[in-house]
Design a protein around this motif. Sequence first.
Motif, PDB file in Angstrom:
ATOM      1  N   ARG A 164       0.818  -1.200   0.000  1.00 45.19           N
ATOM      2  CA  ARG A 164       0.000   0.000   0.000  1.00 45.19           C
ATOM      3  C   ARG A 164       0.862   1.265   0.000  1.00 45.19           C
ATOM      4  NH1 ARG A 164      -5.598   1.691   0.871  1.00 45.19           N
ATOM      5  NH2 ARG A 164      -5.190   3.346  -0.481  1.00 45.19           N
ATOM      6  N   ALA A 165       1.986   1.214   0.715  1.00 41.00           N
ATOM      7  CA  ALA A 165       2.871   2.377   0.787  1.00 41.00           C
ATOM      8  C   ALA A 165       3.827   2.427  -0.397  1.00 41.00           C
ATOM      9  CB  ALA A 165       3.650   2.348   2.102  1.00 41.00           C
ATOM     10  N   GLY A 166       3.647   1.507  -1.335  1.00 42.43           N
ATOM     11  CA  GLY A 166       4.498   1.503  -2.527  1.00 42.43           C
ATOM     12  C   GLY A 166       5.910   1.058  -2.241  1.00 42.43           C
ATOM     13  N   ALA A 167       6.059   0.160  -1.282  1.00 42.11           N
ATOM     14  CA  ALA A 167       7.404  -0.264  -0.906  1.00 42.11           C
ATOM     15  C   ALA A 167       7.518  -1.783  -0.870  1.00 42.11           C
ATOM     16  CB  ALA A 167       7.773   0.327   0.446  1.00 42.11           C
ATOM     17  N   ALA A 168       6.637  -2.467  -1.630  1.00 44.24           N
ATOM     18  CA  ALA A 168       6.620  -3.932  -1.572  1.00 44.24           C
ATOM     19  C   ALA A 168       7.982  -4.528  -1.906  1.00 44.24           C
ATOM     20  CB  ALA A 168       5.562  -4.472  -2.523  1.00 44.24           C
ATOM     21  N   GLY A 169       8.697  -3.901  -2.836  1.00 42.45           N
ATOM     22  CA  GLY A 169       9.978  -4.458  -3.270  1.00 42.45           C
ATOM     23  C   GLY A 169      11.083  -4.331  -2.236  1.00 42.45           C
ATOM     24  N   LEU A 170      10.815  -3.585  -1.162  1.00 40.52           N
ATOM     25  CA  LEU A 170      11.884  -3.309  -0.200  1.00 40.52           C
ATOM     26  C   LEU A 170      11.924  -4.299   0.957  1.00 40.52           C
ATOM     27  CD1 LEU A 170      11.467   0.574   0.134  1.00 40.52           C
ATOM     28  CD2 LEU A 170      13.044  -0.672  -1.348  1.00 40.52           C
ATOM     29  N   ALA A 224       7.359  11.614  -5.643  1.00 43.65           N
ATOM     30  CA  ALA A 224       7.110  10.819  -4.441  1.00 43.65           C
ATOM     31  C   ALA A 224       6.211  11.573  -3.471  1.00 43.65           C
ATOM     32  CB  ALA A 224       8.434  10.471  -3.773  1.00 43.65           C
ATOM     33  N   ARG A 225       6.389  12.906  -3.445  1.00 43.40           N
ATOM     34  CA  ARG A 225       5.560  13.720  -2.571  1.00 43.40           C
ATOM     35  C   ARG A 225       4.087  13.610  -2.985  1.00 43.40           C
ATOM     36  NH1 ARG A 225       7.992  19.591  -2.188  1.00 43.40           N
ATOM     37  NH2 ARG A 225       9.804  18.367  -2.786  1.00 43.40           N
ATOM     38  N   LEU A 226       3.860  13.720  -4.277  1.00 38.61           N
ATOM     39  CA  LEU A 226       2.486  13.611  -4.762  1.00 38.61           C
ATOM     40  C   LEU A 226       1.945  12.206  -4.531  1.00 38.61           C
ATOM     41  CD1 LEU A 226       2.691  15.728  -8.022  1.00 38.61           C
ATOM     42  CD2 LEU A 226       1.792  16.370  -5.777  1.00 38.61           C
ATOM     43  N   GLU A 227       2.811  11.235  -4.733  1.00 41.79           N
ATOM     44  CA  GLU A 227       2.406   9.834  -4.511  1.00 41.79           C
ATOM     45  C   GLU A 227       1.964   9.641  -3.056  1.00 41.79           C
ATOM     46  OE1 GLU A 227       1.252   6.410  -5.325  1.00 41.79           O
ATOM     47  OE2 GLU A 227       2.173   7.577  -6.947  1.00 41.79           O
ATOM     48  N   THR A 228       2.747  10.206  -2.127  1.00 46.74           N
ATOM     49  CA  THR A 228       2.402  10.088  -0.713  1.00 46.74           C
ATOM     50  C   THR A 228       1.057  10.756  -0.426  1.00 46.74           C
ATOM     51  OG1 THR A 228       4.713  10.086  -0.106  1.00 46.74           O
ATOM     52  CG2 THR A 228       3.150  10.635   1.630  1.00 46.74           C
ATOM     53  N   MET A 229       0.869  11.956  -0.973  1.00 49.28           N
ATOM     54  CA  MET A 229      -0.379  12.651  -0.688  1.00 49.28           C
ATOM     55  C   MET A 229      -1.568  11.931  -1.331  1.00 49.28           C
ATOM     56  SD  MET A 229       0.718  14.663   1.436  1.00 49.28           S
ATOM     57  CE  MET A 229      -0.774  15.458   1.975  1.00 49.28           C
ATOM     58  N   ASP A 279      -7.335   4.121  12.846  1.00 46.00           N
ATOM     59  CA  ASP A 279      -8.465   4.917  12.373  1.00 46.00           C
ATOM     60  C   ASP A 279      -8.086   6.388  12.336  1.00 46.00           C
ATOM     61  OD1 ASP A 279     -10.489   2.864  12.140  1.00 46.00           O
ATOM     62  OD2 ASP A 279     -10.195   2.657  14.293  1.00 46.00           O
ATOM     63  N   LEU A 280      -7.038   6.712  13.086  1.00 51.23           N
ATOM     64  CA  LEU A 280      -6.531   8.083  13.104  1.00 51.23           C
ATOM     65  C   LEU A 280      -5.048   8.017  12.772  1.00 51.23           C
ATOM     66  CD1 LEU A 280      -6.555  11.111  13.825  1.00 51.23           C
ATOM     67  CD2 LEU A 280      -6.292  10.465  16.221  1.00 51.23           C
ATOM     68  N   LEU A 281      -4.657   8.717  11.731  1.00 52.22           N
ATOM     69  CA  LEU A 281      -3.270   8.678  11.290  1.00 52.22           C
ATOM     70  C   LEU A 281      -2.665  10.064  11.483  1.00 52.22           C
ATOM     71  CD1 LEU A 281      -1.076   6.988   9.922  1.00 52.22           C
ATOM     72  CD2 LEU A 281      -2.053   7.612   7.715  1.00 52.22           C
ATOM     73  N   LEU A 282      -1.609  10.118  12.294  1.00 50.80           N
ATOM     74  CA  LEU A 282      -0.932  11.384  12.556  1.00 50.80           C
ATOM     75  C   LEU A 282       0.395  11.367  11.814  1.00 50.80           C
ATOM     76  CD1 LEU A 282      -1.492  11.434  16.431  1.00 50.80           C
ATOM     77  CD2 LEU A 282      -2.862  12.581  14.674  1.00 50.80           C
ATOM     78  N   LEU A 283       0.599  12.323  10.927  1.00 48.71           N
ATOM     79  CA  LEU A 283       1.811  12.326  10.114  1.00 48.71           C
ATOM     80  C   LEU A 283       2.591  13.600  10.383  1.00 48.71           C
ATOM     81  CD1 LEU A 283       0.091  11.281   6.759  1.00 48.71           C
ATOM     82  CD2 LEU A 283       1.300   9.801   8.358  1.00 48.71           C
ATOM     83  N   ASP A 284       3.870  13.453  10.725  1.00 51.97           N
ATOM     84  CA  ASP A 284       4.708  14.628  10.967  1.00 51.97           C
ATOM     85  C   ASP A 284       5.666  14.778   9.795  1.00 51.97           C
ATOM     86  OD1 ASP A 284       5.868  16.805  12.099  1.00 51.97           O
ATOM     87  OD2 ASP A 284       6.361  15.838  14.013  1.00 51.97           O
ATOM     88  N   GLU A 285       5.403  15.733   8.942  1.00 51.77           N
ATOM     89  CA  GLU A 285       6.209  15.973   7.744  1.00 51.77           C
ATOM     90  C   GLU A 285       6.404  14.702   6.927  1.00 51.77           C
ATOM     91  OE1 GLU A 285       7.019  19.027   7.333  1.00 51.77           O
ATOM     92  OE2 GLU A 285       7.072  19.902   9.337  1.00 51.77           O
ATOM     93  N   PRO A 286       5.314  14.105   6.458  1.00 52.26           N
ATOM     94  CA  PRO A 286       5.456  12.818   5.749  1.00 52.26           C
ATOM     95  C   PRO A 286       6.153  12.959   4.411  1.00 52.26           C
ATOM     96  CG  PRO A 286       3.214  13.634   5.542  1.00 52.26           C
ATOM     97  CD  PRO A 286       3.925  14.563   6.488  1.00 52.26           C
ATOM     98  N   THR A 287       6.327  14.180   3.923  1.00 55.65           N
ATOM     99  CA  THR A 287       6.930  14.325   2.594  1.00 55.65           C
ATOM    100  C   THR A 287       8.360  14.828   2.663  1.00 55.65           C
ATOM    101  OG1 THR A 287       5.956  16.514   2.429  1.00 55.65           O
ATOM    102  CG2 THR A 287       4.729  14.707   1.454  1.00 55.65           C
TER     103      THR A 287
END
Lengths: 361, 258
Positions: free
Chosen positions: B126-132, B174-179, B159-167
Amino acid sequence: MTTTTPRTRTTTRVPGEARPAVAPRRGPRGVVWIPLAAVLLLVTVVVAVTIGPADVSVGDAAASVAGHLGMGGLVEAPSRLVDAMVWELRMPRVLTAACVGAGLALCGVVMQSLTRNPLADPYLLGLSSGASLGAVLVLLVGVSVLLPVAAFVGSTAALVATLLLAGASGGVTPARTVLAGLAVGQAAAAATSFVIFTSAQGDSYREVLTWLMGSVAGSTWTEVAIAGGAVLVLGGLLVSTGSVLDAFTYGDTAAAALGVHVARTRWTMLIGVAVLTGALVAVSGAIGFVGLILPHAVRFLTGARHRLLLPLSALFGASFLVWSDTAARTVVAPSELPVGIVTAAIGAPVFTLLLWRRRAA
Amino acid sequence: MSGLRIDHVSWGVGRRLIVDGVDCTAPAGAVTGLCGPNGSGKSSLLRLVAAIRTPAAGVVRFGEDDLTTMRRRDRARALALVEQDAHTDLPLLVGDAVLLGRTPHRAPLAGPTDADHAVAAAALARAGAAGLADRDVSTLSGGERQRVHMARALAQSPDLLLLDEPTNHLDVAARLETMRLVRSLAAGGITVLAALHDLDLAASACDHVVMLAEGRVVTAGPVDEVLVPDVVEKVYGVRCAVLRHPRTGRPVLAFDLE
Ligand SMILES: Nc1ncnc2c1ncn2[C@@H]1O[C@H](COP(=O)(O)OP(=O)(O)OP(=O)(O)O)[C@@H](O)[C@H]1O
Ligand SMILES: [Mg+2]
């Protein structure tokens, strides 16, 4: 469109995941190491008992042990002399070494992980210096308590001083605990040096030095009982905490976000480590390097997952110290070295090698 | 209302108030951006919401639950936090790092089950990191590491996701992909509160924005009402014009140099 009733569900979905994920078959990676390490330890103990100035065969050793465990009828009894050598001298010494090695390696893993400091070892909180001070007071000043008791009291006092100092300076965080431990350790070491300097002469100096370097020479079944009991009870508890230690991988905040009570966990585990270390130091003095390098060596083999790292470090630590002690009593026979000299001689270069390999990786 | 409600929350160190009576909400199923200059208290507020710090005053509610007094484990099942700069020096495979997210979902001393492995693998994908999955975390690039952190949070099934500077550390794609991922998570019903430095990214990806300055909420509300020249000038001391993206119709900030 939202449902917020997460409390009782078994949450195995990934948010927003539409199709069910295929579980990659990740078997019990690395778990084969545990039986291997257990067999190695068993072989180590058996072989180590047969090594020494007088010849003892594996059969003699087995017969002696069987006899004392009430299975004497099964095998032909060894001679009295061989029996005494195996059961009264070598067996307690080898088992003490195994228990101390297992406990130190285990404490090393826990300390490194709780303080997030790869250079941490079981003595980080000033425990060995406190124990040494207690022991030196007995050996030199003639304070009339049993040496193990004095050593244990010394290490406990050092722990209490360390935690109080860390707490007084603003909380038991990894950095503050390490600094407080250093301060307490230095103070106790200075006091120890002072006592040695002012009162040691001749043979007593050698005796003190042996103790300070760490040694399992002259261990009896009493030492086995102390070290073994401590390792079975406290070590057993520590081994079971793999998941909790894993949660600290990304630090305190991450652990807290995974539902771990960080402060309480750190306090209880530090105290567990300290009491176990205190018991080990009481029987063997402060044997260096086992608690420092074994965790690194095992991590190098199997990675940092604590559920594997803890039991493996204990098993390998036990074998390592038995072999080190066997070397200590054979290389300069009929005299012998404090085992701490052997572990340092092996440990220092191995540590350098591990650091170098890690940089290269 | 479901979602996150922060009610008059304050927290300080010594005599200095770092979070000063913050009052705001993050509705469920939406992405709420937390913006503000360096040191305005974004990370501190996220830690208060995650109950890693205890507020000196105020309440944090998520749905029916009071996050501050909730049992730790239950809270860790309900919310996940991606820190600003989490790192480890330990030799660890990416797959195992992501499995850490399953910790609150099993008995304290138990090991990961097959189901845990499945969830972790799905989170990585889901996070686009399956290959890692089989890489050592210490060998990852900054952007790859960021994705692994995101996967670790997703494995927590929050159910609640807190992100601190996820990009942080991410290039523009990658920034757009994350958003995009964050938006699709919100569309699936998750409440997202994300501290973001990049006002343009906030403008293009958030539904709501909370603007902080010196620990206080300056304005909060729909993105169109918060990211306006007056607010930006007041908070950052820079002037800008707000344009419209010709295709998406979303606000775009153009800053003046002089
Ligand atoms: N534990 C602490 N002790 C002392 N000061 C702190 C502590 N935590 C945060 N601060 C101070 O509080 C202020 C807000 O910090 P915070 O990390 O919340 O800001 P931020 O908005 O996340 O900044 P950035 O955009 O740079 O990440 C800063 O001035 C910081 O130095
Ligand atoms: Mg921040």
